[in-house]
Design a protein around this motif. Structure first.
Motif, PDB file in Angstrom:
ATOM      1  N   ASN A 190      -4.596   2.299   1.463  1.00 47.25           N
ATOM      2  CA  ASN A 190      -4.890   1.484   2.645  1.00 47.25           C
ATOM      3  C   ASN A 190      -6.267   0.835   2.574  1.00 47.25           C
ATOM      4  N   ASP A 191      -7.170   1.456   1.809  1.00 51.73           N
ATOM      5  CA  ASP A 191      -8.500   0.859   1.692  1.00 51.73           C
ATOM      6  C   ASP A 191      -8.471  -0.442   0.904  1.00 51.73           C
ATOM      7  N   TYR A 211      -4.871   8.743  10.631  1.00 50.34           N
ATOM      8  CA  TYR A 211      -5.398   7.959   9.514  1.00 50.34           C
ATOM      9  C   TYR A 211      -4.952   6.498   9.557  1.00 50.34           C
ATOM     10  N   THR A 262       0.835  -1.200   0.000  1.00 52.71           N
ATOM     11  CA  THR A 262       0.000   0.000   0.000  1.00 52.71           C
ATOM     12  C   THR A 262       0.867   1.247   0.000  1.00 52.71           C
ATOM     13  N   THR A 288      -1.891  -0.489  -3.807  1.00 51.75           N
ATOM     14  CA  THR A 288      -3.209   0.084  -3.517  1.00 51.75           C
ATOM     15  C   THR A 288      -3.080   1.108  -2.403  1.00 51.75           C
TER      16      THR A 288
END
Length: 354
Positions: free
Chosen positions: A221-222, A243, A205, A219
């Motif tokens: 973090n989602d 976050y 990520t 990607t």
């Protein structure tokens, strides 16, 4: 960032440092005056002991000299007394402070803990030593992966019990396995390099996802739970921010396939430790190698201390005998940039504090 000093730039050494490394700083440019008074600095107990001996005390006269030295400089090497309160004091008292270089890679937490308001924080820059610790942290992460795959915790238990099992248990091959790295910054990319050398396929990520050479999939973090479904090992290198707090929660651990090896060299606040313990107990995580914790020092009552599938490291994985030299080299490079009016790298974000 423009350096407004046209003649002499004064650098004060606020933390313990070897004299030969101070000379390296002096050699950057003839316009640099370096203030270094070793009798005002606590002795190091081990290499790169930036805080020094906690029993060290300055006399009132030495204390006055220490702060007078720091308040006369435009640039500081290290936080005063290596503490948030020291940063707060010098930021308030030193009206011409332009730049402070922190010893830590993740200095944002200390800047936040200083309690300085945004108006004060905008008056000077804080840079970190990010990247200096990438290799030792990556080596530690590789050790954690290998420990998990090669069952070293179980081997140690058998050795202490002088137990030679009747049935031999096979270990897992690292080569051909899949690694997910949460946080593909400098530490994450160095970890990926070592992992690929071991034959692992790497995904991970990034705050701003973009293709990276040698990384199969990147990607935000989602997208982490989707990556974890096929991962054999997971390494966290993420900093502690609002976050990332408890990013690794019950849902994320549940997204892992059974037997995943978990390593944390980022920040302890990124992991919900209760959720990790549940994942260890139900087999979702087969082994955890942890250098950082939500509360440090790790409380004596924490079940992580005695868990048979956990290695506890006291936030020392970044330390190496070469650290002072590497940080000094980084500072000297930054100092050259500062003198030339360039943009300093690795600035602390004073909004998100990383």
């Amino acid at each position: 960032m423009m350096n407004t000093m046209t003649s002499i730039t004064t650098v004060a050494i606020a933390v313990p440092l070897e004299a030969e490394l101070v000379d390296r700083i002096r050699a950057v440019d003839p316009s640099v005056t370096v203030l270094y008074e070793p009798d005002l600095l606590p002795p190091e107990r081990f290499p790169a002991d930036h805080a020094g001996d906690p029993d060290f005390r300055r006399t009132p006269e030495q204390e006055e000299r220490y702060w007078a030295m720091l308040n006369s400089a435009q640039v500081l090497y290290g936080f005063p007394n290596e503490s948030p309160s020291g940063l707060a004091r010098v930021a308030t008292d030193n009206g011409h402070l332009q730049w402070v270089h922190a010893m830590a890679a993740g200095a944002g937490g200390a800047v936040k803990a200083s309690g300085l308001d945004q108006q004060t924080l905008q008056k000077f820059k804080v840079t970190t030593s990010a990247g200096v610790h990438a290799l030792p942290l990556a080596e530690f992460a590789a050790m954690g992966i290998l420990n998990g795959f090669k069952r070293t915790a179980e081997l140690a238990l058998d050795q202490r019990a002088r137990n030679w099992p009747e049935l031999r248990t096979p270990t897992r091959l690292v080569s051909g396995s899949r690694l997910v790295i949460a946080g593909l910054g400098e530490i994450g990319l160095e970890t990926a390099r070592l992992a690929r050398a071991l034959g692992m396929a790497v995904s991970g990520t990034k705050r701003t996802p973009e293709p990276l050479e040698g990384i199969d999939q990147v990607t935000g973090n989602d997208g982490l739970p989707g990556l974890l479904a096929t991962a054999d090992a997971v390494v966290n290198t993420l900093p502690g921010t609002p976050y990332t707090e408890k990013l690794f929660n019950r849902d994320v651990f549940a997204a892992m396939k059974p037997g995943t090896v978990f390593v944390n060299v980022g920040r302890g606040t990124v992991v919900d430790e209760d959720a990790l313990l549940e994942a260890l107990d139900n087999g979702q995580v087969s082994y955890a190698c942890l250098d950082v914790f939500a509360v440090e020092p790790l409380p004596l009552e924490s079940p992580l201390w005695g868990h048979p599938k956990v290695l506890v490291s006291p936030h020392t994985s970044a330390l190496s005998a070469a650290e002072n030299r590497l940080i000094t080299d980084r500072f000297c490079s930054n100092l050259r940039t500062f003198l030339d009016g360039g943009e300093l790298p690795h600035l602390v974000d004073t909004v998100h504090f990383y």
